[in-house]
Design a protein around this motif. Structure first.
Motif, PDB file in Angstrom:
ATOM      1  N   VAL A 380       0.858  -1.182   0.000  1.00 56.56           N
ATOM      2  CA  VAL A 380       0.000   0.000   0.000  1.00 56.56           C
ATOM      3  C   VAL A 380       0.898   1.238   0.000  1.00 56.56           C
ATOM      4  O   VAL A 380       2.054   1.195   0.412  1.00 56.56           O
ATOM      5  N   LYS A 381       0.339   2.337  -0.512  1.00 54.40           N
ATOM      6  CA  LYS A 381       1.052   3.621  -0.539  1.00 54.40           C
ATOM      7  C   LYS A 381       2.417   3.454  -1.190  1.00 54.40           C
ATOM      8  O   LYS A 381       2.530   2.992  -2.309  1.00 54.40           O
ATOM      9  N   ASP A 382       3.502   3.810  -0.480  1.00 57.62           N
ATOM     10  CA  ASP A 382       4.820   3.781  -1.103  1.00 57.62           C
ATOM     11  C   ASP A 382       5.615   2.524  -0.769  1.00 57.62           C
ATOM     12  O   ASP A 382       6.825   2.464  -0.988  1.00 57.62           O
ATOM     13  N   GLU A 383       4.950   1.493  -0.278  1.00 55.50           N
ATOM     14  CA  GLU A 383       5.650   0.259   0.057  1.00 55.50           C
ATOM     15  C   GLU A 383       6.155  -0.450  -1.200  1.00 55.50           C
ATOM     16  O   GLU A 383       5.490  -0.471  -2.229  1.00 55.50           O
ATOM     17  N   VAL A 384       7.343  -1.034  -1.104  1.00 57.93           N
ATOM     18  CA  VAL A 384       7.862  -1.889  -2.165  1.00 57.93           C
ATOM     19  C   VAL A 384       7.078  -3.194  -2.190  1.00 57.93           C
ATOM     20  O   VAL A 384       6.711  -3.719  -3.238  1.00 57.93           O
ATOM     21  N   VAL A 385       6.812  -3.723  -1.007  1.00 59.43           N
ATOM     22  CA  VAL A 385       6.057  -4.964  -0.846  1.00 59.43           C
ATOM     23  C   VAL A 385       5.410  -4.903   0.526  1.00 59.43           C
ATOM     24  O   VAL A 385       5.897  -4.209   1.434  1.00 59.43           O
ATOM     25  N   GLY A 386       4.287  -5.578   0.687  1.00 55.83           N
ATOM     26  CA  GLY A 386       3.662  -5.646   1.995  1.00 55.83           C
ATOM     27  C   GLY A 386       4.398  -6.622   2.894  1.00 55.83           C
ATOM     28  O   GLY A 386       5.422  -7.196   2.503  1.00 55.83           O
ATOM     29  N   PRO A 387       3.917  -6.827   4.123  1.00 52.07           N
ATOM     30  CA  PRO A 387       4.546  -7.788   5.028  1.00 52.07           C
ATOM     31  C   PRO A 387       4.832  -9.106   4.314  1.00 52.07           C
ATOM     32  O   PRO A 387       3.979  -9.638   3.593  1.00 52.07           O
ATOM     33  N   ALA A 388       6.061  -9.613   4.510  1.00 49.49           N
ATOM     34  CA  ALA A 388       6.553 -10.710   3.662  1.00 49.49           C
ATOM     35  C   ALA A 388       7.367 -11.708   4.474  1.00 49.49           C
ATOM     36  O   ALA A 388       8.532 -11.956   4.195  1.00 49.49           O
ATOM     37  N   GLY A 389       6.735 -12.282   5.477  1.00 46.87           N
ATOM     38  CA  GLY A 389       7.404 -13.312   6.265  1.00 46.87           C
ATOM     39  C   GLY A 389       7.389 -14.652   5.554  1.00 46.87           C
ATOM     40  O   GLY A 389       6.662 -14.859   4.584  1.00 46.87           O
TER      41      GLY A 389
END
Length: 506
Positions: A380-389
């Motif tokens: 979302v917004k300026d994230e490269v990727v969301g949470p990625a565990g």
């Protein structure tokens, strides 16, 4: 007569699910911190530090604690004097709340629910439907418990029909080690005892909604057989030495919860369900005064914990790493990954192996590369990727030998242990397996500086991506010789705990 409006239930469910996606229950945070402070295993301590740092980051950033934002379970108690102002059924209202929560534009949650589970397994796109348990009770209120359960921990659920004379404790102690670390300890164990098979399972799931209070119980002492059993299991499961993330240590469970129910004279149904490091549940009551919204906790309830990089920690460049280099890596060693890695999990591995079998050219060259088992949340917004565990690595075990031998893949990154089949393949191909901490998804995502889709875009979060990472922390879990820290760590700490207790008795 209390009148509950349709939107009151929908809005309350949506709010609760957003809330628990980024706020741990405070009792859980305090329990993990207490375990962190007393932990003597450095590997386990580092894992819990990452879980606590991730928890605070998620609370501050309002982004998911874990990339697996769960399948929703709801327990609803409806007062007999309640009247509904709604065109939808209770089930439809709850599912509309789930839909709104999981598609919220400011905090999109990963949709993991698939329809036609034994067939096409098509994603429903909004994480509906929820699993809903309803009861009608005296009163004029609606009482709701909402939980979001990740697949890694749910998959470790165990069920047995014991003989009435059998020992529940013996079954639990025999069974917990077979669950591996895919449920992301430290967490809670929920046990349902009695009733019928399905009743025991519901009791186990419901028990996990209760707050952590094992230390209060230890201080005041047990008052019935269930409390005696909780205390006995809490001590004996921790004595197994499994530890945080299965790396070996003092704390495997933070609490043991039990609910029981009368059962048939010939039966002793027992179900055990673990709750993971992404413990997520909330409670609210509707009384006709509008929606019941969650109250944010104070960030002062979160400890100030740092993850310190030791002097022996290696920084590795994945773009230039060599076979000779990985052969010097030691089990249990912390490594910071830099450079470009591939991603891929179940669906991508199945496609790759199908293409290998058909003699087709693969869309990605895996030779000398590392692949991360992950299904990230959308950014979302300026994230490269969301949470990625990481996801549970054993699900890829059946593909491992073929992929290693056909492609020249050098290493894999995932969650928890590998099974014997995968370990043999790793050893035979002089590859390595690295473990990232399950339950630290938002923290991991901050190490990802670039992301692009390389193959199978139709798989959504299961597509093959290329991540560009900076200082992503991992542990060497299986080295090129096939030594697994998930075997040696618990064995070592079970022995240390036993020796310490023997000295204390003397």
């Amino acid at each position: 007569m209390t009148v509950i409006r349709q939107d009151d239930l929908i809005d309350s469910v949506a709010d609760a699910l957003q809330f628990i996606s980024y706020y741990h229950p405070v009792d859980f945070v305090k329990a993990v911190n207490e375990a962190y402070e007393r932990e003597e295993s450095q590997a386990a301590k580092d894992a819990m530090a990452q879980i606590l740092i991730n928890s605070r980051m998620s609370a501050e950033g309002h982004r998911p604690l874990c990339q697996d934002t769960g399948i929703v379970t709801v327990f609803v108690s409806i007062g007999m004097d309640v009247q509904w102002d709604s065109k939808l059924s209770v089930e439809e209202m709850i599912n509309e709340g789930v839909r709104r929560a999981y598609t919220h534009p400011d905090n999109v949650l990963r949709a993991s629910v698939l329809a036609d589970p034994a067939g096409a397994r098509q994603n429903t796109r909004d994480n509906t439907p929820a699993v809903i348990h309803m009861s009608v009770v005296p009163g004029d209120k609606v009482d709701v418990h909402v939980a979001a359960k990740g697949g890694g921990s749910e998959n470790k659920s165990k069920m047995v029909m014991l003989n009435p004379s059998d020992s529940i404790v013996d079954w639990v102690l025999k069974t917990v080690p077979t669950m591996g670390a895919g449920w992301c300890p430290p967490g809670m164990l929920g046990l349902g005892i009695g009733g019928t098979a399905e009743k025991a399972a519901v009791l186990a799931k419901e028990s996990l909604l209760d707050p952590i209070d094992i230390h209060e119980l230890q201080q005041r002492g047990p008052q019935n057989r269930v409390e005696e059993l909780r205390l006995e299991l809490f001590e004996k499961v921790n004595d197994l030495g499994i530890g945080a993330q299965g790396l070996g240590g003092l704390t495997t469970v933070l609490d043991v919860k039990i609910k029981d129910y009368p059962t048939h004279a010939a039966s002793l149904p027992v179900c055990m369900i673990p709750n993971c490091a992404a413990t997520r549940h909330a409670h609210f009551t509707l009384n006709g005064d509008g929606p019941a919204l969650q109250t944010p906790p104070s960030l002062e309830d979160w400890p100030e914990v740092t993850f310190e990089v030791g002097p022996t920690t290696r920084r590795v460049n994945l773009d230039t790493v060599t076979q000779e280099e990985i052969e010097t890596w030691l089990p249990g060693e912390t490594i910071l990954l830099n450079g470009k890695m591939l991603t891929g999990r179940d669906a991508a591995h199945k496609k790759l192996c199908g293409m290998i079998d058909a003699g087709e050219e693969l869309p990605v060259d895996l030779k000398g590369r590392f692949i991360y088992y992950v299904g990230p949340v959308d950014p979302v917004k300026d994230e490269v990727v969301g949470p990625a565990g990481p996801t549970t690595s054993t699900r890829m075990d059946k593909f491992t030998r073929q992929v290693l031998e056909a492609t020249g893949l050098m290493g894999m990154i995932g969650k928890a242990e590998r099974g014997p089949m995968a370990i043999d393949a790793i050893k035979d191909n002089k590859a390595v397996y690295l473990m990232a901490v399950g339950g630290a998804a938002y923290l991991v995502s901050k190490a990802i500086k670039g992301s692009k889709t390389l193959a199978f875009p139709e798989l959504g979060m299961e597509a093959i991506y290329e991540f560009d990472v900076k200082d992503m922390p991992v542990t060497v879990a299986v080295d090129v010789n096939g030594e697994s820290v998930h075997q040696t760590g618990p064995q070592k700490w079970q022995k240390i705990i036993a020796e310490t207790k023997a000295v204390e008795v003397e």
